[in-house]
Design a protein around this motif. Structure first.
Motif, PDB file in Angstrom:
ATOM      1  N   GLY A 328       0.436 -34.019  74.057  1.00 46.18           N
ATOM      2  CA  GLY A 328       2.322 -33.454  74.494  1.00 46.18           C
ATOM      3  C   GLY A 328       2.904 -33.552  75.668  1.00 46.18           C
ATOM      4  N   LEU A 329       3.296 -33.166  75.918  1.00 52.19           N
ATOM      5  CA  LEU A 329       4.552 -32.016  77.087  1.00 52.19           C
ATOM      6  C   LEU A 329       3.254 -31.349  78.130  1.00 52.19           C
ATOM      7  N   GLY A 330       2.627 -30.253  77.881  1.00 47.24           N
ATOM      8  CA  GLY A 330       2.512 -29.673  78.281  1.00 47.24           C
ATOM      9  C   GLY A 330       2.667 -27.952  77.529  1.00 47.24           C
ATOM     10  N   SER A 331       1.948 -27.271  78.659  1.00 50.77           N
ATOM     11  CA  SER A 331       2.240 -25.821  78.113  1.00 50.77           C
ATOM     12  C   SER A 331       3.499 -25.287  77.960  1.00 50.77           C
ATOM     13  N   LYS A 332       3.932 -24.178  77.008  1.00 48.16           N
ATOM     14  CA  LYS A 332       5.459 -23.948  76.341  1.00 48.16           C
ATOM     15  C   LYS A 332       6.301 -23.804  77.778  1.00 48.16           C
ATOM     16  N   HIS A 333       5.724 -23.314  79.243  1.00 44.43           N
ATOM     17  CA  HIS A 333       6.684 -22.310  79.934  1.00 44.43           C
ATOM     18  C   HIS A 333       6.734 -24.321  80.656  1.00 44.43           C
ATOM     19  N   TYR A 334       6.157 -25.236  80.575  1.00 44.74           N
ATOM     20  CA  TYR A 334       6.520 -26.584  81.023  1.00 44.74           C
ATOM     21  C   TYR A 334       7.630 -26.975  80.673  1.00 44.74           C
ATOM     22  N   VAL A 335       7.090 -26.898  78.538  1.00 40.92           N
ATOM     23  CA  VAL A 335       8.274 -27.317  78.314  1.00 40.92           C
ATOM     24  C   VAL A 335      10.054 -27.123  78.358  1.00 40.92           C
ATOM     25  N   GLU A 336       9.607 -26.176  78.766  1.00 40.99           N
ATOM     26  CA  GLU A 336      11.287 -24.880  78.813  1.00 40.99           C
ATOM     27  C   GLU A 336      11.397 -25.132  80.587  1.00 40.99           C
ATOM     28  N   ALA A 337      10.550 -25.517  80.977  1.00 42.63           N
ATOM     29  CA  ALA A 337      11.145 -25.954  82.529  1.00 42.63           C
ATOM     30  C   ALA A 337      12.000 -27.470  82.967  1.00 42.63           C
ATOM     31  N   GLN A 338      10.669 -27.773  81.352  1.00 45.07           N
ATOM     32  CA  GLN A 338      11.401 -29.328  81.364  1.00 45.07           C
ATOM     33  C   GLN A 338      13.136 -29.667  80.282  1.00 45.07           C
ATOM     34  N   ARG A 339      13.347 -28.985  80.057  1.00 45.56           N
ATOM     35  CA  ARG A 339      14.631 -28.934  79.410  1.00 45.56           C
ATOM     36  C   ARG A 339      15.287 -28.350  80.052  1.00 45.56           C
ATOM     37  N   ARG A 340      15.153 -27.391  81.549  1.00 49.59           N
ATOM     38  CA  ARG A 340      16.228 -26.886  81.960  1.00 49.59           C
ATOM     39  C   ARG A 340      16.825 -28.234  82.700  1.00 49.59           C
ATOM     40  N   LEU A 341      15.400 -29.337  82.935  1.00 50.98           N
ATOM     41  CA  LEU A 341      16.366 -30.514  84.359  1.00 50.98           C
ATOM     42  C   LEU A 341      16.586 -30.903  82.966  1.00 50.98           C
ATOM     43  N   VAL A 342      16.509 -31.473  82.243  1.00 51.92           N
ATOM     44  CA  VAL A 342      17.429 -32.227  80.378  1.00 51.92           C
ATOM     45  C   VAL A 342      19.280 -32.030  80.855  1.00 51.92           C
ATOM     46  N   ASP A 343      19.129 -30.516  80.953  1.00 55.52           N
ATOM     47  CA  ASP A 343      20.238 -29.909  80.801  1.00 55.52           C
ATOM     48  C   ASP A 343      21.040 -30.224  81.966  1.00 55.52           C
ATOM     49  N   LEU A 344      20.451 -29.337  82.652  1.00 54.61           N
ATOM     50  CA  LEU A 344      20.685 -29.013  84.183  1.00 54.61           C
ATOM     51  C   LEU A 344      21.191 -30.340  84.506  1.00 54.61           C
ATOM     52  N   GLY A 345      20.146 -31.570  85.141  1.00 55.72           N
ATOM     53  CA  GLY A 345      20.129 -31.803  85.667  1.00 55.72           C
ATOM     54  C   GLY A 345      19.005 -32.473  87.009  1.00 55.72           C
ATOM     55  N   PRO A 346      18.742 -32.997  87.840  1.00 55.74           N
ATOM     56  CA  PRO A 346      18.440 -33.341  88.851  1.00 55.74           C
ATOM     57  C   PRO A 346      18.522 -32.091  89.254  1.00 55.74           C
ATOM     58  N   ASP A 347      20.098 -32.706  90.200  1.00 54.56           N
ATOM     59  CA  ASP A 347      20.821 -31.499  91.212  1.00 54.56           C
ATOM     60  C   ASP A 347      20.813 -29.978  90.418  1.00 54.56           C
ATOM     61  N   GLY A 348      21.182 -29.923  89.540  1.00 57.37           N
ATOM     62  CA  GLY A 348      21.299 -29.062  89.372  1.00 57.37           C
ATOM     63  C   GLY A 348      20.129 -27.539  88.775  1.00 57.37           C
ATOM     64  N   PHE A 349      19.199 -28.415  88.189  1.00 52.27           N
ATOM     65  CA  PHE A 349      17.742 -28.285  88.232  1.00 52.27           C
ATOM     66  C   PHE A 349      17.393 -27.486  89.622  1.00 52.27           C
ATOM     67  N   ALA A 350      17.335 -28.323  90.526  1.00 53.37           N
ATOM     68  CA  ALA A 350      17.013 -27.584  91.950  1.00 53.37           C
ATOM     69  C   ALA A 350      18.240 -26.705  92.174  1.00 53.37           C
ATOM     70  N   ALA A 351      19.104 -26.655  92.437  1.00 54.45           N
ATOM     71  CA  ALA A 351      19.415 -25.477  93.083  1.00 54.45           C
ATOM     72  C   ALA A 351      19.554 -24.403  92.465  1.00 54.45           C
ATOM     73  N   SER A 352      19.122 -24.045  90.841  1.00 54.92           N
ATOM     74  CA  SER A 352      18.702 -23.087  89.629  1.00 54.92           C
ATOM     75  C   SER A 352      17.045 -22.418  90.634  1.00 54.92           C
ATOM     76  N   ILE A 353      16.693 -23.650  91.354  1.00 55.22           N
ATOM     77  CA  ILE A 353      15.358 -23.017  91.444  1.00 55.22           C
ATOM     78  C   ILE A 353      15.271 -22.401  92.915  1.00 55.22           C
ATOM     79  N   ALA A 354      16.266 -22.686  93.815  1.00 57.81           N
ATOM     80  CA  ALA A 354      16.257 -22.817  94.657  1.00 57.81           C
ATOM     81  C   ALA A 354      16.087 -21.078  95.693  1.00 57.81           C
TER      82      ALA A 354
END
Length: 433
Positions: A328-354
């Motif tokens: 599958g995808l990986g850990s539950k933590h990684y699944v949550e990070a990927q969910r944020r990528l899909v929800d926020l888009g690449p630029d939004g995700f990058a801004a959220s972790i800066a």
């Protein structure tokens, strides 16, 4: 027989998946030059232990020691542990190290533990499991770690597994191959993040470290992760390492032993001659893999295959990667990070972790996925993800590799296609003729 007639096998799961270049395709297959394998691996291991790099022979250095901690990589690395763990441990026991004082510690970092049949597969030698303690590191257990200070350059808090810190002999073992963050795997990396506390790992995997231009495949000079790892070895008081390099059929091609930093650099020099491949042009279509089992068990590890060939992908081109993703995808933590990528888009995700001092667990892999997404269109071939999992990859899924190549050729209006069958074990470097 041409590549089109025979098809091009890409490493996939426990075997390969074959892609047949469509009509009109002009394929370029990018792989390592032939790597000579060692004719007698057991003898090569014995020679390495007897003639280390920058250290006395292990039989001599182990005399009078009461404990030893041997680090091994987790199941995501195809390290030939079965070839060297037995000889290494027998050398320690013959030198007088008590059996009860020897621990083989799986350097999981923040990955899950390896247990049962998986642990037997990983260790590769029943005698080792029956003879000494074999355990998994757990980065989240505070009491298992010792605070040894802060790195001198960047002030990273360093906590390491107590079993390593307190051992009379510290030995890291592993595989030296390109690594898309630390430059090269193995050696000092097996210590940190391998057996570091979560606080340490999430510090030097934060957005600032990951975004550094020198945190890249095959780069050590100026790489902030490598610099922190070497600093941590010094703070620990040093260690030894057994380093291996394998060919595309997982056969031993190189082994050495010795002081961890010096021996690792020697192994890197050997591996670099094969793993980095000069390519005189860029391509608008690149087809690669996630290197097959065990690396492509999860989508988390698949990102390495996406980053590996970026230097030869023309901006705006298409990258097609094949990965089994059998777990599958990986850990539950990684699944949550990927969910944020899909929800926020690449630029939004990058801004959220800066600006975060500590990364959330596994979100650094999502951050690394931004690299290929910013260069071109990424497409995934897999039979290991359901519809929900595929939706969280953030990339487009394809059902047939040959069709995907034909579609890309048509869209890109270019018949020239690069194939990198070994995925991240080969790093193509664009270098104009």
């Amino acid at each position: 027989m041409t590549a089109r007639d025979a098809g091009i096998p890409l490493l996939y799961g426990h075997g390969s998946v074959t892609v047949r270049p469509p009509a009109g395709c002009v394929p370029t297959v990018i792989g390592k030059r032939a790597m000579a394998v060692l004719p007698d691996p057991a003898a090569a291991v014995a020679r390495a232990l007897a003639a280390p790099v920058g250290a006395p022979p292990l039989a001599e250095g182990a005399r009078g020691r009461r404990s030893a901690c041997i680090l091994i990589c987790d199941i995501t690395r195809p390290v030939p542990n079965g070839l060297f763990l037995g000889p290494l441990i027998r050398t320690l026991l013959d030198a007088g190290v008590p059996r009860a004082g020897v621990t083989v510690l799986v350097a999981t970092g923040l990955h899950r533990a390896n247990e049962g049949p998986e642990l037997r597969e990983l260790v590769g030698d029943p005698w080792v499991l029956d003879t000494v303690t074999v355990a998994n590191h757990d980065a989240t257990v505070d009491g298992d770690h010792v605070l040894i200070g802060r790195t001198p350059g960047r002030g990273t808090v360093v906590r390491l597994d107590r079993r390593l810190v307190e051992a009379d002999l510290r030995i890291a073992t592993g595989l030296v191959e390109p690594h898309f963050m630390a430059g090269w795997s193995g050696g000092r990396k097996v210590i940190a993040p391998g057996v570091a506390h979560a606080e340490t790992i999430t510090t030097f995997h934060n957005a600032a470290f990951m975004a550094h231009p020198r945190a890249a495949n095959c780069v050590l000079d100026g790489n902030p992760l490598h610099e922190e790892q070497v600093a941590i070895v010094g703070m620990l008081g040093g260690a030894l390492a057994l380093n291996t390099v394998i060919d595309d059929r997982r056969r031993l091609a190189f082994v050495n032993f010795g002081e961890v930093v010096a021996s690792h650099l020697q192994a890197v020099d050997f591996a670099r001659d094969y793993a980095q491949v000069r390519v005189p042009r860029r391509f608008r279509t690149v087809v690669t893999s996630a290197a097959g089992h065990p690396l492509d068990r999860t989508y988390y590890q698949t990102v390495k295959g996406m980053v590996g060939p970026l230097d030869i992908l023309e901006p705006g081109g298409e990258l097609i990667v094949a990965s089994a993703c059998s777990e599958g995808l990986g850990s539950k933590h990684y699944v949550e990070a990927q969910r944020r990528l899909v929800d926020l888009g690449p630029d939004g995700f990058a801004a959220s972790i800066a600006g975060k001092a500590h990364a959330d667990i596994d979100e650094w892999q999502t951050q690394m996925q931004l690299k290929p997404m910013r260069v071109g269109r990424v497409r995934l071939y897999t039979d290991g993800l359901d519809a929900v999992g595929a939706g969280l990859t953030g990339v487009e899924r394809v059902g047939d590799l040959s069709t995907a190549v034909a579609e890309s050729m048509a869209r890109q209006r270019d018949p020239h296609v690069a194939f990198v069958p070994e995925g991240p074990y080969v790093v193509p470097v664009h270098e104009e003729a």
